[in-house]
Design a protein around this motif. Structure first.
Motif, PDB file in Angstrom:
ATOM      1  N   SER A 180       0.830  -1.207   0.000  1.00  0.00           N
ATOM      2  CA  SER A 180       0.000   0.000   0.000  1.00  0.00           C
ATOM      3  C   SER A 180       0.863   1.256   0.000  1.00  0.00           C
ATOM      4  O   SER A 180       0.593   2.215  -0.734  1.00  0.00           O
ATOM      5  N   ALA A 181       1.911   1.243   0.829  1.00  0.00           N
ATOM      6  CA  ALA A 181       2.804   2.400   0.897  1.00  0.00           C
ATOM      7  C   ALA A 181       3.502   2.634  -0.440  1.00  0.00           C
ATOM      8  O   ALA A 181       3.615   3.778  -0.909  1.00  0.00           O
ATOM      9  N   LEU A 182       3.972   1.564  -1.076  1.00  0.00           N
ATOM     10  CA  LEU A 182       4.666   1.698  -2.355  1.00  0.00           C
ATOM     11  C   LEU A 182       3.719   2.182  -3.447  1.00  0.00           C
ATOM     12  O   LEU A 182       4.096   3.012  -4.289  1.00  0.00           O
ATOM     13  N   ILE A 183       2.487   1.677  -3.449  1.00  0.00           N
ATOM     14  CA  ILE A 183       1.497   2.116  -4.441  1.00  0.00           C
ATOM     15  C   ILE A 183       1.260   3.617  -4.325  1.00  0.00           C
ATOM     16  O   ILE A 183       1.298   4.357  -5.322  1.00  0.00           O
ATOM     17  N   LEU A 184       1.036   4.081  -3.104  1.00  0.00           N
ATOM     18  CA  LEU A 184       0.762   5.507  -2.911  1.00  0.00           C
ATOM     19  C   LEU A 184       1.974   6.354  -3.262  1.00  0.00           C
ATOM     20  O   LEU A 184       1.847   7.403  -3.912  1.00  0.00           O
ATOM     21  N   LEU A 185       3.148   5.916  -2.869  1.00  0.00           N
ATOM     22  CA  LEU A 185       4.366   6.673  -3.159  1.00  0.00           C
ATOM     23  C   LEU A 185       4.599   6.784  -4.665  1.00  0.00           C
ATOM     24  O   LEU A 185       4.904   7.874  -5.184  1.00  0.00           O
ATOM     25  N   ILE A 186       4.440   5.692  -5.377  1.00  0.00           N
ATOM     26  CA  ILE A 186       4.650   5.696  -6.833  1.00  0.00           C
ATOM     27  C   ILE A 186       3.611   6.563  -7.534  1.00  0.00           C
ATOM     28  O   ILE A 186       3.936   7.358  -8.427  1.00  0.00           O
ATOM     29  N   LEU A 187       2.345   6.434  -7.132  1.00  0.00           N
ATOM     30  CA  LEU A 187       1.290   7.224  -7.768  1.00  0.00           C
ATOM     31  C   LEU A 187       1.462   8.714  -7.513  1.00  0.00           C
ATOM     32  O   LEU A 187       1.155   9.535  -8.380  1.00  0.00           O
ATOM     33  N   MET A 188       1.965   9.082  -6.343  1.00  0.00           N
ATOM     34  CA  MET A 188       2.192  10.497  -6.057  1.00  0.00           C
ATOM     35  C   MET A 188       3.355  11.053  -6.873  1.00  0.00           C
ATOM     36  O   MET A 188       3.438  12.262  -7.102  1.00  0.00           O
ATOM     37  N   LEU A 189       4.248  10.191  -7.323  1.00  0.00           N
ATOM     38  CA  LEU A 189       5.348  10.638  -8.176  1.00  0.00           C
ATOM     39  C   LEU A 189       4.891  10.929  -9.595  1.00  0.00           C
ATOM     40  O   LEU A 189       5.509  11.732 -10.304  1.00  0.00           O
ATOM     41  N   VAL A 190       3.807  10.277 -10.023  1.00  0.00           N
ATOM     42  CA  VAL A 190       3.375  10.421 -11.422  1.00  0.00           C
ATOM     43  C   VAL A 190       2.016  11.096 -11.560  1.00  0.00           C
ATOM     44  O   VAL A 190       1.617  11.451 -12.674  1.00  0.00           O
ATOM     45  N   LEU A 191       1.296  11.281 -10.468  1.00  0.00           N
ATOM     46  CA  LEU A 191      -0.031  11.889 -10.517  1.00  0.00           C
ATOM     47  C   LEU A 191      -0.140  12.972  -9.450  1.00  0.00           C
ATOM     48  O   LEU A 191       0.588  12.952  -8.457  1.00  0.00           O
ATOM     49  N   PRO A 192      -1.044  13.927  -9.636  1.00  0.00           N
ATOM     50  CA  PRO A 192      -1.236  14.950  -8.598  1.00  0.00           C
ATOM     51  C   PRO A 192      -1.843  14.353  -7.346  1.00  0.00           C
ATOM     52  O   PRO A 192      -2.528  13.334  -7.387  1.00  0.00           O
ATOM     53  N   SER A 193      -1.574  14.998  -6.231  1.00  0.00           N
ATOM     54  CA  SER A 193      -2.034  14.498  -4.950  1.00  0.00           C
ATOM     55  C   SER A 193      -2.886  15.543  -4.251  1.00  0.00           C
ATOM     56  O   SER A 193      -2.930  16.703  -4.651  1.00  0.00           O
ATOM     57  N   THR A 194      -3.570  15.112  -3.203  1.00  0.00           N
ATOM     58  CA  THR A 194      -4.328  16.026  -2.358  1.00  0.00           C
ATOM     59  C   THR A 194      -3.747  15.990  -0.956  1.00  0.00           C
ATOM     60  O   THR A 194      -2.864  15.179  -0.660  1.00  0.00           O
ATOM     61  N   GLU A 195      -4.260  16.857  -0.097  1.00  0.00           N
ATOM     62  CA  GLU A 195      -3.781  16.914   1.270  1.00  0.00           C
ATOM     63  C   GLU A 195      -4.023  15.575   1.979  1.00  0.00           C
ATOM     64  O   GLU A 195      -3.193  15.107   2.771  1.00  0.00           O
ATOM     65  N   LEU A 196      -5.171  14.949   1.714  1.00  0.00           N
ATOM     66  CA  LEU A 196      -5.482  13.650   2.314  1.00  0.00           C
ATOM     67  C   LEU A 196      -4.416  12.622   1.967  1.00  0.00           C
ATOM     68  O   LEU A 196      -3.909  11.899   2.845  1.00  0.00           O
ATOM     69  N   LEU A 197      -4.040  12.542   0.699  1.00  0.00           N
ATOM     70  CA  LEU A 197      -3.073  11.533   0.268  1.00  0.00           C
ATOM     71  C   LEU A 197      -1.690  11.811   0.835  1.00  0.00           C
ATOM     72  O   LEU A 197      -0.948  10.877   1.162  1.00  0.00           O
TER      73      LEU A 197
END
Length: 695
Positions: A330-347
């Motif tokens: 889960s941590a790796l998925i979120l970290l990778i997606l934040m590198l390639v997609l915009p994020s929000t404060e929640l994420l």
């Protein structure tokens, strides 16, 4: 006592993790961000207080150290100093969008979650998955339209596109990151009933994730719209050139977007959209926090990669423990997606939470108790312990958290007051809205949104009174005249305040310019101030053709056709396929008897609009009139047809008030922060004969 405090600490963490993803409320015009940030601040603050109380009770500070401590600490520190020393508007940094609050609060949450034992982390993990289930159910129920048919619900909740995250992209990212936790909980559960429940719940989360992805597909009303990576990279690099160390400041990406986006962005379908985030969280971080943010991000990635490699090579507990392995995925998925997609404060906050769940920790501590020996009446000495050092160390913590709570509740109170004022405006209750906005600004005078709305309300009331005067040949009683003058001055003052709060925001200068533009029929000299303000807006948003179009319109209305022509030409240079800019340019040419040039522009307009639209007919008739004038033929006067996109420059407006209101030096625009560069656009007008484009 210590046991009660430790349980309260755990329950606070569980409640925070559960509420954060699903929280929304009518406390603010934005139902999501302020509510989630308030929960974050309260949750983190309570955990800090409870930790301090445990320290006092125990007489010892025990602290768990994790693998990601230094990069996480650096990340929070970068956002803290950036918010205070670089962000022009502290309200954008800490309230909406609240980037600094999320980064600082998330960093603190990482350290606080690290203080939980293995069982505590397992419970908070389960709490997050349960939150994901509730999140999914809310999203799916909204899609069915059940909320839309329910009476008494807020307007935003009645939309079938409602999500607890405020959009389908953050919803999809959140649900995708939570899914591995649910799968691993399902795999490891031995109880059949619980296993069925976990399996069903995981299916619900997966279904909500797929529904979110579907809603982001092209052709959907909520399809994903992002700036290109090239555009985002250009903005990030130019932000570093301007401020290498700290960027433009947390929460201030919109300013960077306006100022540094390349002219090629105007060739995209999204050219009218103002993005407040880059195509990825990493590129947003570069623009907002500069090289300090880059260093913190790279260090975090380096430690994460090293941690994963060590876990694999040494067959760490993360691979042996399936639940822990799920958290790692889960941590790796979120970290990778934040590198390639915009994020929000929640994420951003959840990323720090995931890091705390997966990191290995070692405990350390030191005593905060003093011991002294007391002798009474010749008796043997008696040892007395004192927790005074623990109390002294904890006192600043209590005071600091208390001050943050006090300030946070004050900001939310102002947000709620602002929300009420907007409700009054929606219900055409102008007097109530006026009073409510005064109260809002009194509670928080540092948010430019409040001043902007108050300016507009003052302007609306002044125009309403002036409209009544126009029906009486511009004659007003002295009392009404003074009232209109006061409203105009207040409208200008509040619009100026938005510029003073954030002088680098093009939208604030545009608001001031349009305020002056609106009062041109009421006040002498307003057209000059409007042009000056538009010039500063253009300097801060150089590739926005609409700003030059608006400024050119002011010169056109004043009969200054040469300057109007120059500004319309610049608008065309920034966006050659902008039909309305060419349409206005044709009028400026026509007024100067440059009929051949006017004909060329109208021909271009007809190639840009839909041949079956009313715009095409409007352009065709205008072209026929020009051609008739060139041929020196009499032109039959026909009433102008209404057009949705082709709007000619406004003619000179008659003075409604006689005599007009006089503006003084205090009503003039503030000093500009950036000089306008007329050479930003391409050097010549490029003819466009492309297929039909929506102007």
């Amino acid at each position: 006592m210590k046991n009660i405090l430790e349980k309260s600490y755990l329950y606070t963490a569980v409640g925070l993790v559960f509420l954060l993803p699903i929280a929304f409320s009518p406390l603010s015009p934005n139902p999501w961000i302020p509510t989630k940030l308030l929960i974050l601040v309260i949750g983190v603050g309570l955990m800090i207080i409870l930790k301090a109380l445990v320290t006092i009770t125990d007489g010892k500070l025990t602290w768990s150290i994790g693998k990601f401590d230094f990069p996480v600490l650096l990340f929070g520190f970068v956002y803290l100093i950036g918010a205070y020393f670089k962000s022009p508007s502290k309200m954008e940094a800490f309230l909406i969008p609240g980037t600094a609050t999320a980064a600082i609060g998330g960093s603190l949450l990482y350290f606080l979650i690290n203080q939980l034992d293995k069982k505590g982390k397992k419970i908070t993990t389960l709490s997050l998955f349960v939150s994901g289930i509730v999140f999914s159910l809310i999203l799916l129920i909204a899609l069915t339209g059940v909320f839309a048919s329910a009476k008494g619900l807020p307007t935003y909740l009645q939309s079938k596109y409602f999500t607890p995250a405020g959009g389908y992209l953050p919803s999809a990212i959140f649900l995708f990151s939570v899914l591995p936790i649910g799968v691993m909980l399902f795999i490891t559960e031995k109880n059949i009933a619980k296993k069925i429940l976990l399996g069903t719940s995981s299916v619900v989360v997966a279904f909500a994730f797929m529904a979110s992805i579907y809603r982001l597909m092209p052709g959907q009303q909520t399809q994903l719209r992002l700036p290109s990576t090239k555009t985002s990279w250009t903005i990030a690099v130019d932000s570093l050139k301007e401020s290498p160390l700290m960027g433009v400041g947390p929460g201030n990406y919109l300013t960077a977007f306006n100022r540094y986006r390349p002219i090629s962005f105007n060739n995209t379908d999204n050219w009218t959209i103002k993005f407040n985030t880059a195509s990825s969280y990493f590129l947003t971080t570069i623009a907002e926090t500069g090289m300090l943010g880059v260093a913190a991000t790279i260090l975090l990635l380096f430690v994460a990669i090293k941690f994963v490699r060590e876990s694999i090579s040494k067959k760490h507990e993360h691979l042996a423990d399936k639940e822990m392995f799920g958290r790692l995925i889960s941590a790796l998925i979120l970290l990778i997606l934040m590198l390639v997609l915009p994020s929000t404060e929640l994420l951003a906050v959840l990323l720090f939470f995931y890091l705390a769940l997966v990191t290995t920790t070692s405990s350390t501590g030191f005593s905060l108790t003093t011991h002294s020996e007391v002798h009474l009446m010749g008796a043997a000495g008696k040892s007395i312990s004192s927790r005074a050092p623990a109390i002294v160390l904890s006192l600043p913590v209590f005071i600091g958290v208390g001050l943050i709570f006090f300030r946070s509740f004050g900001l939310i109170s102002a947000e709620y007051s602002f929300k009420k004022s907007l409700d009054f405006i929606a219900n055409n209750q102008g007097v109530e809205a006026y009073s409510q906005l005064q109260k809002t600004i009194g509670q928080n005078p540092y948010d430019d949104r409040y001043h902007a709305r108050y300016s507009q309300v003052n302007l609306a009331i002044a125009n309403s009174m002036a409209a009544t005067a126009s029906q009486n040949n511009g004659q007003l009683s002295e009392e009404d005249r003074q009232r209109i003058t006061q409203l105009i001055q207040q409208a200008i003052r509040e619009a100026r305040n938005t510029v003073i709060i954030n002088p680098t925001r093009a939208g604030n200068w545009e608001l001031l310019a349009r305020t002056y533009q609106t009062i041109i029929p009421l006040a002498k000299g307003a057209d000059t101030f409007a042009s000056q303000s538009f010039a500063q807006a253009i300097a801060l948003d150089p590739y926005n053709p609409n700003l030059r179009l608006a400024r050119g319109g002011i010169h056109y209305a004043a009969g200054d056709y040469a300057n109007a022509q120059q500004l319309f030409e610049l608008a065309v240079r920034t966006k050659p396929d902008f039909a309305n800019a060419r349409y206005n340019l044709a009028f400026a040419y026509k007024q100067q008897n440059k009929l051949t040039e006017a004909r060329t522009q109208l021909t271009q307009v007809m190639s840009l609009v839909d041949k079956n639209s009313n715009d095409y007919e409007v352009a065709r008739k205008a072209l026929e009139e020009i051609e008739a004038q060139i041929a020196s033929k009499p032109v039959a006067e026909t009433p102008p047809e209404e057009s949705q996109n082709l709007v000619p420059p406004a003619e000179s407006q008659e003075q409604i008030l006689v005599p007009p209101v006089d503006l003084n030096e205090t009503d003039a625009p503030p000093e500009p922060v950036v000089e306008e560069n007329q050479g930003d656009a391409s050097p010549s007008i490029t003819p466009v004969l492309s297929p039909t484009i929506n102007p």
